[in-house]
Scaffold this active site. Sequence first.
Site, short mmCIF file in Angstrom:
data_model
loop_
_atom_site.label_atom_id
_atom_site.label_comp_id
_atom_site.label_asym_id
_atom_site.label_seq_id
_atom_site.Cartn_x
_atom_site.Cartn_y
_atom_site.Cartn_z
N LYS A 296 7.24 17.65 95.55
CA LYS A 296 5.83 17.53 95.90
C LYS A 296 5.44 18.66 96.85
CE LYS A 296 5.62 12.47 95.59
NZ LYS A 296 4.63 12.38 94.51
N ARG A 370 7.56 5.69 86.11
CA ARG A 370 7.56 5.15 84.74
C ARG A 370 8.97 5.02 84.18
NH1 ARG A 370 3.68 9.89 82.88
NH2 ARG A 370 3.11 9.53 85.06
#
Length: 522
Positions: A296, A370
């Site tokens: 990130k 996910r």
Amino acid sequence: MTALTLSTSSAAALRADAVVVGVAKGAKGPVLAAGAEAVDKAFGGKLAAVLETLGATGAEGEVTKLPAASGLKAPVVLAVGLGDVPAKDDGYDAETLRRAAGTASRALSGSKKGAFALPIEDVASAAAVAEGALLGAYTYDKSNGNGGSAKDSKNAKNAKNTKDADKKNNGPLAEVALVGGKPRDKAYKAAAERASALVEEINRARDLINTPSNLLNPADFAAEAVAAAKEHGLKTEVLDEKALKKGGYGGILGVGQGSEAPPRLVRIAYTHPKAEKTLALVGKGITYDSGGISLKPAGHNETMKCDMSGAAAVFATVVAAARLGLRVNLTGWLALAENMPSGSATRPGDVLSMYGGKTVEVLNTDAEGRLVLADAITRAGEEKPDAIVDVATLTGAMVLALGNRTFGIMTNDEAFRTSLHEIAEEAGEQSWPMPLPTHLRKGIDSPVADLANMGERMGGGLVAGIFLKEFVADGITWGHLDIAGPAFNEAGPFGYTPKGGTGAAVRTLVRLAERAADGDLG
């Protein structure tokens, strides 16, 4: 936890640090709400005029404190804004009462007792005031992280440092006395007990979310679940890294393999002997998300301890259902991992073999939620529940679409999507139904695996939902709640919502479980 009592005493006669009254925004100035009559009488019928002189308008969230008049046992009157005066014959809606009560509780932080003389017309309004007041009274105790004991000397030192830094914390309001409550009425008593149990579990989720990642890794989270299960008579199963490898949980293992703190999959279950419905809840539990190799950017890492908010919500919901004795079978799946970059971390382009046999090409290691959810959803489906609902701080795209206070709802059943939206609204949480467009499915095709974990950039939140749908067994009703926006409040507190972890989705999931207990899943 703040205590809740029902009081038949007059607002004027109740001994407390402050008495809370409601004031609305009228066409010609502030208007006192029902419940304030005894307090107004002590002011000679001029409380509204005094409040207006002090600048009060009755706007939602407004707080005005003033010294009490003679005749009141409480030394302070706290007037909280309710917003516009409701239309004729219409009372204040539940969410307005929750927010006002929460605002008042925050304003009374550090006090021993607050007498809440807000408009209570029936059991539902009493429940709303109780919930709001208890939710608003929350403060995070920095001295002991998530409420457990420090597990080693390093954690003990960190706990001591945060405790020393927090000596000025006044703590929460100690007691909420609900004026107009009926302690001998079974319905009122049940509503108060429900509010106390529900909010205590929401606060459990908030504490977990607020706990720094160095004090809450996957094994620590699993230990919290096991401890709570023993306390409340729940069954747990914890799969460690060896069991995950043996079972073929490639998604959870792939996300967690870059960290020194190995992943866990926790099954925590509540059963009722007369249950007719079974509900499975799956929570994303990334105890810290660096993004992995797909790191990130600066400015996006600092709050990533909150990436386990979905698992916290599921955990809290299962315990709440047990405490409320709901006639439903409820199984929570906590998919726990820490997503870190290292020499052993999953790389972009790697292919993972998921639980159940499907393969996934990892195009972005920061789309990790996910992957852990996919394993857990597949496993949950093997038990053939009536419905599966997963909860996750899944995508920044959902925040861009719906903002910081609304979560998205996606399902494989339109009626269930409508039902979840209605349930959330009923529980007082903001949500919005989102589609799963079939044309976006092609975007997650992969030349080297069954599917990829990334697709088209536009509509990324929907793409994530489409990915998860691929792991839902045929014939099972499924819902996906993307709580990335409301799960962690980086701005200032408002209403009953604190800064930091909010416990988003717990109220919705508990209400869903209550409906399931009544035989209704939408």
